[in-house]
Structure formats: C-alpha cells, structure tokens
Design a protein around this motif. Structure first.
Motif, PDB file in Angstrom:
ATOM      1  N   ASP A  39     -35.045  15.100 -50.184  1.00 44.30           N
ATOM      2  CA  ASP A  39     -35.310  15.176 -51.618  1.00 44.30           C
ATOM      3  C   ASP A  39     -34.610  16.386 -52.260  1.00 44.30           C
ATOM      4  O   ASP A  39     -34.747  16.620 -53.452  1.00 44.30           O
ATOM      5  N   ASP A 122     -52.613   9.655 -47.633  1.00 41.09           N
ATOM      6  CA  ASP A 122     -51.902   9.497 -48.902  1.00 41.09           C
ATOM      7  C   ASP A 122     -50.463   9.980 -48.805  1.00 41.09           C
ATOM      8  O   ASP A 122     -49.614   9.581 -49.574  1.00 41.09           O
ATOM      9  N   ASP A 125     -46.206   9.848 -50.108  1.00 39.49           N
ATOM     10  CA  ASP A 125     -46.006   9.499 -51.517  1.00 39.49           C
ATOM     11  C   ASP A 125     -46.707  10.463 -52.467  1.00 39.49           C
ATOM     12  O   ASP A 125     -46.107  10.933 -53.431  1.00 39.49           O
ATOM     13  N   GLY A 129     -44.760  13.125 -55.010  1.00 36.73           N
ATOM     14  CA  GLY A 129     -45.031  13.176 -56.445  1.00 36.73           C
ATOM     15  C   GLY A 129     -45.453  14.552 -56.886  1.00 36.73           C
ATOM     16  O   GLY A 129     -45.010  15.056 -57.930  1.00 36.73           O
TER      17      GLY A 129
END
Length: 139
Positions: A39, A122, A125, A129
């Motif tokens: 990322d 979780d 993802d 975010g």
C-alpha cells in the motif's frame, strides 16, 4: 502505463506512513507487513514484545499496530509505557486482537490508551481502511 500500474498509482496513500507492527504471530506480522508495504508504507516489524519500546524509539513510527496478548508483555503495558515517554511525536496506537473481541473489550483498550481497536477477524480490510484514513484518506 498499463492498467495494473495505473491502479497502483491511483491507490497510493495520500501520505506515506512509517508503521511498526508488533505481534508474536509470525504469519500475522508477515501478512500485515506485506499488505502495508504494498500500500506504499514503510513497515518495521517486531515479534518480541520485550523490544517494542526500543523499536518505537529507533524507528519513530507514525502508527503502531500492537497485538494485545503477547508473551512477555501485553499491548496494554506497552501502551502505558509509550504514553509515559517524552516522544518527539506520539504514534497512533492501534490495538490488534484475536482474543478480546467484545464491545466492552474495545472500551477497555481505548481507556488504556489505544486510539483504535481492530479485531484480527476484521483485519486486514478494517486495518487498511484505518491506515488510509490516518494517511490522509483515500476512498
């Protein structure tokens, strides 16, 4: 520029973060580190809870992702020590847990000093975010 390069360019973070990931589970550390690096972030890892404070001092991360349950030290004790240190910049502290998953556990983590709380079920993802939001947001 091919489609994959264009997509990668459009998905670059608004701001490149330095991130420290501390977890005693090597698979979690390697997976999250690869995702965060992909990322566009600079990632340091630590699988030993006893040297996390030293790693924070050395790397001066923008964000620390800390497992709550690790041998030797808990994420709670690490957060208390980070909050008590006169750091030039305090990192954003993210609790990562597979054990403490109830809503009340999130309250405890935030009360202890964590800024954010992510359940391992979780992740990644929810974590991506959150990191994107911290970096200055992209949709």
């Amino acid at each position: 520029m091919n489609t994959q390069q264009a997509t990668k360019k459009n998905s670059a973070p608004a701001r490149r973060l330095t991130i420290l990931i501390a977890d005693d589970d090597g698979d979690t550390v390697l997976t999250l580190a690869a995702i965060m690096r992909d990322d566009g972030h600079v990632v340091h890892t630590c699988a030993n809870a006893n040297i996390v404070i030293e790693a924070i001092g050395r790397h001066e991360p923008d964000v620390c992702i800390l497992d709550i349950v690790m041998p030797g030290r808990t994420g709670f004790s690490i957060v208390r020590e980070v909050l008590g240190k006169p750091l030039a910049k305090r990192p954003v502290l993210i609790a990562l847990t597979g054990v403490f998953t109830k809503a009340s556990d999130e309250i405890v983590a935030r009360t202890a000093g964590f800024d954010h709380f992510v359940r391992k079920g979780d992740a990644p993802d929810a974590l991506l975010g959150l990191i994107s939001e911290i970096a200055g947001g992209r949709s």
